[in-house]
Design a protein around this motif. Structure first.
Motif, PDB file in Angstrom:
ATOM      1  N   VAL A  64       0.810  -1.253  -0.129  1.00 34.51           N
ATOM      2  CA  VAL A  64      -0.050   0.048   0.073  1.00 34.51           C
ATOM      3  C   VAL A  64       0.966   1.267   0.019  1.00 34.51           C
ATOM      4  CG1 VAL A  64      -1.656   1.268   1.264  1.00 34.51           C
ATOM      5  CG2 VAL A  64      -1.949  -1.364   1.124  1.00 34.51           C
ATOM      6  N   ASP A  92       2.169   1.680  -3.387  1.00 32.28           N
ATOM      7  CA  ASP A  92       0.985   2.184  -4.162  1.00 32.28           C
ATOM      8  C   ASP A  92       0.992   3.987  -3.947  1.00 32.28           C
ATOM      9  OD1 ASP A  92      -1.109   1.693  -5.878  1.00 32.28           O
ATOM     10  OD2 ASP A  92      -2.536   1.835  -4.284  1.00 32.28           O
ATOM     11  N   HIS A  93       0.919   4.110  -2.726  1.00 30.31           N
ATOM     12  CA  HIS A  93       0.658   5.377  -2.260  1.00 30.31           C
ATOM     13  C   HIS A  93       1.690   6.311  -2.820  1.00 30.31           C
ATOM     14  CE1 HIS A  93      -1.747   7.648   0.453  1.00 30.31           C
ATOM     15  NE2 HIS A  93      -1.084   8.450   0.716  1.00 30.31           N
ATOM     16  N   VAL A 142       1.782   5.817  -7.260  1.00 30.97           N
ATOM     17  CA  VAL A 142       0.635   6.022  -8.068  1.00 30.97           C
ATOM     18  C   VAL A 142       0.244   7.605  -7.763  1.00 30.97           C
ATOM     19  CG1 VAL A 142      -1.627   5.739  -8.626  1.00 30.97           C
ATOM     20  CG2 VAL A 142      -0.270   3.716  -7.821  1.00 30.97           C
ATOM     21  N   ASP A 143       0.325   7.870  -6.406  1.00 35.86           N
ATOM     22  CA  ASP A 143       0.049   9.195  -6.067  1.00 35.86           C
ATOM     23  C   ASP A 143       1.148  10.291  -6.586  1.00 35.86           C
ATOM     24  OD1 ASP A 143      -2.008   8.414  -4.919  1.00 35.86           O
ATOM     25  OD2 ASP A 143      -1.521   9.040  -2.894  1.00 35.86           O
ATOM     26  N   VAL A 188       0.669  11.057  -9.981  1.00 39.84           N
ATOM     27  CA  VAL A 188      -0.474  12.059 -10.302  1.00 39.84           C
ATOM     28  C   VAL A 188       0.152  13.479  -9.969  1.00 39.84           C
ATOM     29  CG1 VAL A 188      -2.695  12.801  -9.302  1.00 39.84           C
ATOM     30  CG2 VAL A 188      -2.203  10.519  -9.828  1.00 39.84           C
ATOM     31  N   VAL A 218       2.306  -8.742 -10.643  1.00 40.80           N
ATOM     32  CA  VAL A 218       2.714  -7.889  -9.389  1.00 40.80           C
ATOM     33  C   VAL A 218       2.144  -6.460  -9.458  1.00 40.80           C
ATOM     34  CG1 VAL A 218       4.901  -6.652  -8.974  1.00 40.80           C
ATOM     35  CG2 VAL A 218       5.163  -9.060  -9.767  1.00 40.80           C
ATOM     36  N   VAL A 219       1.950  -5.702 -10.640  1.00 44.71           N
ATOM     37  CA  VAL A 219       1.580  -4.533 -10.541  1.00 44.71           C
ATOM     38  C   VAL A 219      -0.213  -4.795 -10.142  1.00 44.71           C
ATOM     39  CG1 VAL A 219       0.807  -2.510 -11.687  1.00 44.71           C
ATOM     40  CG2 VAL A 219       2.850  -3.884 -12.366  1.00 44.71           C
ATOM     41  N   LEU A 245      -1.281  -6.309  -8.153  1.00 43.11           N
ATOM     42  CA  LEU A 245      -1.196  -6.561  -6.474  1.00 43.11           C
ATOM     43  C   LEU A 245      -1.447  -5.156  -5.897  1.00 43.11           C
ATOM     44  CD1 LEU A 245       1.711  -9.204  -6.018  1.00 43.11           C
ATOM     45  CD2 LEU A 245      -0.603  -9.418  -5.196  1.00 43.11           C
ATOM     46  N   VAL A 246      -0.992  -4.043  -6.256  1.00 42.12           N
ATOM     47  CA  VAL A 246      -0.808  -2.909  -5.626  1.00 42.12           C
ATOM     48  C   VAL A 246      -2.084  -1.982  -5.980  1.00 42.12           C
ATOM     49  CG1 VAL A 246       1.340  -3.003  -5.105  1.00 42.12           C
ATOM     50  CG2 VAL A 246       0.673  -1.796  -7.324  1.00 42.12           C
ATOM     51  N   GLN A 247      -2.997  -2.590  -7.055  1.00 41.93           N
ATOM     52  CA  GLN A 247      -4.045  -1.536  -7.326  1.00 41.93           C
ATOM     53  C   GLN A 247      -5.043  -1.371  -6.354  1.00 41.93           C
ATOM     54  OE1 GLN A 247      -3.937   0.099 -10.202  1.00 41.93           O
ATOM     55  NE2 GLN A 247      -1.827  -1.004 -10.445  1.00 41.93           N
ATOM     56  N   THR A 248      -5.541  -0.175  -6.287  1.00 38.60           N
ATOM     57  CA  THR A 248      -6.921   0.199  -5.433  1.00 38.60           C
ATOM     58  C   THR A 248      -7.952   0.311  -6.085  1.00 38.60           C
ATOM     59  OG1 THR A 248      -5.951   2.393  -5.311  1.00 38.60           O
ATOM     60  CG2 THR A 248      -5.222   1.007  -3.626  1.00 38.60           C
ATOM     61  N   ARG A 255      -8.837  -0.737 -12.712  1.00 40.36           N
ATOM     62  CA  ARG A 255      -7.287  -1.044 -13.118  1.00 40.36           C
ATOM     63  C   ARG A 255      -6.996  -2.150 -12.678  1.00 40.36           C
ATOM     64  NH1 ARG A 255      -4.953   3.762 -14.575  1.00 40.36           N
ATOM     65  NH2 ARG A 255      -2.890   3.172 -14.160  1.00 40.36           N
ATOM     66  N   TYR A 286      -4.887  -4.980 -15.147  1.00 40.78           N
ATOM     67  CA  TYR A 286      -3.593  -5.710 -15.129  1.00 40.78           C
ATOM     68  C   TYR A 286      -3.912  -7.223 -14.861  1.00 40.78           C
ATOM     69  CZ  TYR A 286      -0.910  -1.361 -14.475  1.00 40.78           C
ATOM     70  OH  TYR A 286      -0.255  -0.293 -14.771  1.00 40.78           O
ATOM     71  N   GLY A 313      -5.285   3.907   0.554  1.00 42.29           N
ATOM     72  CA  GLY A 313      -4.898   3.894  -0.895  1.00 42.29           C
ATOM     73  C   GLY A 313      -5.234   5.192  -1.680  1.00 42.29           C
ATOM     74  N   GLY A 314      -4.433   5.689  -2.496  1.00 41.28           N
ATOM     75  CA  GLY A 314      -4.692   6.966  -2.832  1.00 41.28           C
ATOM     76  C   GLY A 314      -5.665   7.103  -4.253  1.00 41.28           C
ATOM     77  N   THR A 363      -5.811   7.515  -8.444  1.00 40.35           N
ATOM     78  CA  THR A 363      -4.897   6.683  -9.330  1.00 40.35           C
ATOM     79  C   THR A 363      -4.209   7.511 -10.364  1.00 40.35           C
ATOM     80  OG1 THR A 363      -6.935   6.612 -10.683  1.00 40.35           O
ATOM     81  CG2 THR A 363      -6.486   4.570  -9.432  1.00 40.35           C
TER      82      THR A 363
END
Lengths: 667, 592
Positions: free
Chosen positions: A611, A614-615, A618-619, A622, B320-321, B323-326, B330, B334, B532-533, B535
């Motif tokens: 996470v 991801d934070h 991905v952020d 952006v 792998v990618v 796994l981190v999607q929120t 998306r 993947y 999670g933020g 995208t």
């Protein structure tokens, strides 16, 4: 349903096979009563479908349809059983061919049912106890608006359990395995609008997935080495097709599956929490049937374990650990259902231990499984009856002196209690003592094993006597320690309605007499012989009479200690601090803490870092900020910026790299 | 110079012709049919065309099964077994996708912008919306794209291949940009798709040119002959074949040509995403199979390294990618990338079992994909605002069942994973279907996905590509993690607003005394899920206000039918795969 229609024409007369030893290759049968065998699964399945599809329209009569379907399956099972009983002992292993199931190139599998003494024992147990519990539930769930749905799930469970035990291949067994998992999960979480129940369902879900993984890997290994998954191929002299190392791996994976399903160490933690479900569910699933599926799997795969002694030893060790573990936990639990759950865990430990002893133990494991199915289900129903009369109170410190108010519950519970203690002539005496005796028989001449496992089994009997007596005395004897009801009014314990007491009475009769009836002249052991094979009875390291005397002695000691502490003296309403062991046992010997530390924590760290990545990744993309992330993270960020030019560049770069690779390889 | 008209076997072309003709009729209908009648007319036309196409495929089946098929249009199109299987699969899946595309919410709102030409946020758009205008151009566009997809795997020469690719792509670019909600995101996605698609097409046509330069022909059969003769122009052949494959790999979304996939899948209207993810992939893989099996078998040693690299990279990166999607869309994007990698392992097997395996896998994957995106389309955000504060002129307002002082408005799709928490309790059936599709994606036994995975991996092992199968199995195992995570989220994690309620009111009804333990464990889950933020390309994603909840929007029920059929097929193909496997393997031979 092409399987069902092809049943009749799929039956072909076949040659008789000699089945004096382990006989995985069954005879294919034709005509007569065996063609209705699919009804065993079909009746409850159809009923579940009807109840779910009709919805509220079936609310008024749905529960009776459920009872009828289960009873119908029992009748079919009984008829099949009688027909098989008519046949000579060496012709009792039958395969009912149902049609080709999967034909995918290298992988061919027929769907079929295995009718033999082992599967029929389970069929009778599941449908008989199941029907009684259906009847009980009619009254127990009377005030639940979703009673019809509950019965649909119960039927679904019975159908899935029958698929599990009747399957003639590991894949079909897996269908039933998943089916009982699904049904039990639906039933545990039946009251899933309450958070703790949903959490309990989650725990069971996760533990069972770990077990399933074991079964899947085992099937993968079998397919790789045998090219098939049906019992006939895999269990016919497995040592000829695979090395001992492979068989050990298969055996250990099967054991993992059994541990998940049967709540054995180290996957046992879910069983106590699963008690959150309605009590009839605990009686059916968590005492008599589903949790014993692991024992069934080990006994059914006996041929694999016999060819892999190391795996067999692990089975015994797991059984021994669990039987002590469950017994110790059972001593400290104040919640009546959780105490019974710990006891179930411990008793299944006995069965697994016996199943790990090889052919000597198979019959005793199944024997104990059957008697346990009766007395434990009876006691669960008794606990449900107590809760019914006590406004759903489950804390035994708040019971006491109930014997006077609930006579039938008291007496039927007493029968179950005496049975699990192993007092002659109650059922447990015949089944459990045989396991203790078998544990004292040296395997492969290894004396230490006999002493270690025998002593553990003997010790377990004593602890069992203590905690079951504690449970019994705290509930029914001593002075009253009742609280008020939830609405503040006085408790008025009362006997449950006849629909609930009759199933308890019938199960109590079984708890009293079943052991004696089945063990007369080695009847049950003889009946199972076509499946388990005839075992030469080795000599235990101590004489038989001494073992019986010793067992009875430790049982009496356990009983007396419990009597002095919980019947004669005052039971404190607030749990005393207790010794370190008691405190540990109250929290399941820190099982959850261990699970947290070993499994959950690393998992959460992993997710957290994902996470976080991801934070940041991905952020970061952006906001266009130059987060200096490392490794994979930065790679991903660069790859997925959202800019078309980057994407096109990636494609071009990829193309160039591929071209270079191709050209280099070519030249 | 005289022109000889080729002898055309119209019958063999009928599956494609029906769809394309209906597409053209649909365009005419847009012009001449009055406003009100357009939707029923277009729906009937589209539905009829797809059913007709399926019937045509069925009618051609026995002939092709007995004689192996033949070429039509002088060899430009090849009607053989794989062609029919793929055309049938595309028609069936488009039919299912059509149900989702055509579905409208109870307030009559579909997935598409009222006027796609209007500037997002403009008064004109608002006017069109309040007038309740809907766009029915979607249906002919869908049919034209389907027509292109059905031609693509049947092509017998490189030029037809290119034309088919463009015929299927152009309508998809348009459809991608037509989302009703989050329109900037949608338009951005359409533009990206178009630009990158054009880039890929350029590479492909460059490859075609090089291959023509090498062999002097565009026909597959003749190129295959030329490949067999070594010559000094080997460089042309290699570079040309790599470029050609890259053009096709772009369409299937294989790494490193995948970058468009997540953005486009996320931006496109969800029903279109489902259609695109299922059918485009089938068509492109069909063409890839044909090209690899009939044109380049002589180049196997040279191209294997390319496909192996791409397959491994695709499986690993997709997994792998993911796994981190929120974001659920998306994540599915993947996951579809990873699936492209799994299918590639079957393509590489280069034997008959491989063809059957790939075709079955595509079918299983397509069914689950359409169902899954259908569900995503139904799961919406809902804002609950006091009546006084609600904006006027909102035609999406649903009647409130609790009383008059609150007003609930159904917004766009709830695509953030945290919003899916607790769906298992509020909508058990829908969540159950979604769980089923996820299990099929994960390849759990008794679902179609398992049989598909089993078939491609065993074909790969038979073909000697066991390292690929190994990577595939490992990635599947890793992928199972994020699929199961969603199931756990739906069933065992309380929705954010529920969690607070449950914490305050301990369980009181029958059973155990409320255990205190769950709170801690659950708390972390929720925290993780909501942390999670936004995208990467979420330029226009509104932050969800605290008053939004997740709901399943009531619709006209077409999507529910599609989801139900998809779920049924997923189970049936998983439990009784034999008839379909037999059907496919009976005809799984390419014309030379």
């Amino acid at each position: 349903m092409h399987t069902l229609t092809s049943v009749v024409d799929g039956l072909v007369p076949a040659a008789t096979l000699a089945t004096d030893t382990l006989s995985p290759a069954g005879e294919t049968v034709s005509g007569g009563i065996f063609s209705v065998a699919p009804l065993l699964v079909g009746l409850p399945l159809a009923s579940a479908a009807i109840l779910l599809l009709l919805g509220r329209r079936a609310d008024t009569w749905g529960h009776w349809l459920g009872v009828l379907a289960s009873a119908g399956a029992f009748v079919v099972g009984l008829l099949t059983f009688l027909r098989i009983l008519d046949r000579p002992a060496d012709e009792r292993v039958l395969d009912v061919h149902l049609g080709t199931w999967i034909d995918a190139g290298a992988f061919h599998l027929d769907a079929g049912m295995r009718l033999d003494p082992l599967s029929l024992t389970f069929v009778l147990l599941v449908t008989f106890v199941g029907t009684l519990i259906h009847v009980y539930s009619v009254a127990y769930m009377e005030h639940d608006a979703d009673r019809r749905r509950f019965f649909a799930y119960l039927n679904l469970f019975v159908a899935a359990m029958l698929v599990l035990v009747l399957a003639n291949s590991f894949l079909l067994l897996f269908v039933g395995w998943e089916g009982v998992g699904l049904a039990s999960y639906l039933l545990i979480g039946f009251w899933n609008h309450h958070m703790p129940y949903a959490v309990a369902a989650k725990k069971a879900f996760v533990a069972n997935r770990v077990g399933d993984l074991g079964l899947l890997i085992a099937m993968g290994l079998m397919f790789a080495h045998f090219g098939a998954l049906d019992f006939a191929t895999v269990l016919d002299d497995p040592a000829a097709h695979a090395s001992e190392g492979t068989l050990t791996a298969i055996g250990l994976m099967l054991l993992l599956a059994a541990c998940g399903k049967s709540a054995q160490f180290p996957l046992q933690s879910w069983l106590g929490d699963a008690m959150a479900g309605p009590t009839p569910v605990s009686a059916l699933i968590h005492a008599a049937t589903m949790v014993t599926a692991g024992v069934y799997l080990i006994v059914r795969s006996g041929a694999v374990f016999e060819a892999a002694p190391d795996a067999q030893l692990v089975v015994v060790i797991i059984g021994a650990i669990t039987l002590l573990f469950g017994a110790i936990v059972g001593c400290a639990k104040d919640d009546i259902k959780k105490a019974l759950a710990a006891s179930t865990m411990s008793q299944i430990g006995y069965m697994v231990l016996a199943a790990g002893l090889g052919p000597v133990g198979y019959a005793f494991a199944i024997f104990h499984l059957v008697t346990h199915g009766f007395f434990k289900a009876g006691m669960f129903l008794g606990a449900g009856s107590v809760m019914h009369g006590m406004d759903d109170q489950v804390d035994m410190r708040r019971f006491g002196g109930l014997a006077r108010y609930m006579k039938i519950t008291w007496i039927t519970f007493m029968m179950g209690w005496l049975a699990i203690l192993g007092i002659p002539p109650f059922a447990g005496f015949f089944s459990k003592d045989k396991i203790i005796e078998a544990a004292f028989i040296p395997t492969d001449g290894a004396q230490w094993r006999a002493w270690v496992f025998g002593t553990v089994a003997l010790l377990g009997a004593g602890i069992t006597a203590f905690y079951m007596s504690r449970l019994f005395f705290m509930t029914f004897e001593g002075e009253r320690r009742w609280t008020t009801k939830r609405d503040g009014s006085e408790q008025h314990p009362h006997e449950s309605p006849a629909l609930m007491t009759w199933p308890m009475i019938i199960l109590a009769v079984g708890s009293v007499g079943l052991g004696l009836v089945l063990s007369l002249g080695g009847r049950f052991v003889g009946w199972l012989e076509p499946v388990t094979g005839h075992a030469e009875h080795g000599e235990p390291v101590l004489p038989e009479w001494l073992l019986i005397a010793l067992t009875l002695a430790v049982v009496v000691v356990g009983l007396v200690v419990a009597w002095r502490r919980y019947a004669v003296s005052t039971v404190p309403v607030v749990p005393p601090l207790g010794t370190a062991l008691t405190r540990a046992a109250r929290v399941d010997l820190y099982q959850d803490a261990v699970n947290d530390a070993v499994l959950v924590e690393p998992g959460q760290h992993l997710t957290r870092s994902l996470v976080y990545a991801d934070h940041a990744v991905v952020d970061g993309g952006v906001k266009g900020l130059a987060h200096s992330t490392v490794g994979l993270g930065s790679l991903l960020r660069r790859a997925q910026t959202g800019y078309v030019r980057t994407y096109a560049a990636t494609m071009l770069g990829g193309l160039v790299v591929l071209l270079v690779v191709v050209l280099v390889v070519q030249s | 110079m005289s022109f000889t008209a080729p002898d055309i076997a119209w019958g063999a072309l009928s599956p494609v012709l029906i769809v394309l003709a209906a597409g053209v009729l649909g365009v005419l209908a847009e012009a001449f049919v009055p406003d009100r009648a357009r939707r029923p007319v277009q729906l009937t036309l589209t539905f009829g065309a797809l059913v007709g196409s399926i019937v045509a495929v069925a009618a051609l089946w026995s002939g092709v099964k007995s004689d192996g098929g033949h070429d039509v249009l002088d060899g430009s199109l090849l009607v053989d077994g794989p062609t029919l299987v793929l055309q049938g699969a595309i028609a069936v899946l488009t039919l299912l996708a059509l149900l989702v595309v055509a579905d409208r919410t109870a307030t009559g709102e579909d997935a598409f912008a009222p006027t796609a030409a209007s500037v997002p946020g403009s008064e004109y758009e608002e006017l069109a919306r309040s007038k309740g205008i809907t766009q029915t151009e979607v249906y002919p566009l869908l049919l034209l794209a389907t027509g292109g997809m059905m031609i693509l795997p049947a092509t017998g020469d490189l030029l037809t291949l290119f034309v088919a690719l463009e015929v299927l792509s152009l309508p998809l670019y348009l459809l991608t940009g037509m989302a009703r909600r989050r329109r900037l995101l949608s338009q951005e996605a359409a533009l990206k798709y178009f630009l990158l698609g054009a880039f890929a097409s350029a590479l492909l046509i460059f490859g075609v040119a090089l291959l023509y330069g090498y062999s002097g022909s565009l026909r597959y059969a003749e190129i295959a002959v030329a490949v067999g003769d070594p010559s000094s122009l080997d460089g042309l052949l290699l570079v040309g074949s790599v470029l050609l494959l890259v053009g096709l790999l772009f369409k299937v979304g294989a790494v490193p040509f995948h970058a468009w996939t997540p953005d486009v899948y996320q931006g496109a209207p969800t029903p279109i995403t489902g259609f695109m993810a299922a059918c485009t992939k089938i068509a492109a893989f069909g063409a890839l199979l044909r090209v690899y099996y009939t044109v380049f078998p002589g180049l196997q040693w040279d191209l294997d390294v390319l496909l192996w690299t791409v397959a491994i990279a695709t499986m690993v990166l997709g997994t792998v990618v993911a796994l981190v999607q929120t974001d659920i869309k998306r994540l599915l994007a993947y996951s579809s990338i990873a699936h492209a990698g799994f299918v590639l392992t079957g393509v590489i097997a280069l034997d008959e079992a491989g063809i059957t395996a790939v075709l079955f896998y595509l079918l299983a994957y397509g069914v689950a994909t359409i169902g899954a995106f259908g569900i995503v389309w139904l799961v919406r955000e809902r804002s609950v605002v006091p009546l006084g504060a609600a904006a006027d002129g909102d035609d999406n307002t649903l009647a409130d069942d609790e009383g008059g002082d609150l007003r609930t408005t159904v917004l766009g799709e709830a695509t953030h994973l945290s919003q899916w928490a607790g769906l298992g309790r509020t909508s058990p059936v829908l969540a159950g279907a979604f769980a089923l599709f996820l299990l099929s994606f994960a390849g759990i036994p008794l679902t179609a996905g398992f049989i598909g995975k089993f078939a491609v991996f065993s074909a790969a092992v038979e073909g000697g590509a066991w390292p690929l199968a190994l990577v595939g199995v490992l990635s599947s195992a890793a992928a199972a993690f994020f699929y199961v995570r969603i199931i756990v989220l739906m069933y065992f994690t309380p929705a954010a607003h529920e969690a607070t309620q449950e914490g305050a009111v301990p369980a009181t009804a029958a059973g155990t005394p409320a255990a205190a333990e769950p709170a801690a464990a659950e708390g972390t889950d929720v925290a993780l899920a909501t942390e999670g933020g936004t995208t990467a390309v979420a330029t226009l994603v509104e932050p969800s206000a605290p008053t939004t909840t997740t709901t399943v929007v009531p619709s006209e029920g077409l999507a529910a039918v599609a989801i139900g059929v998809c779920a049924l097929v997923t189970v049936v193909l998983g439990v009784f795969p034999t008839p379909v496997l037999d059907l496919i393997s009976d005809v799984a031979r390419f014309l030379p």
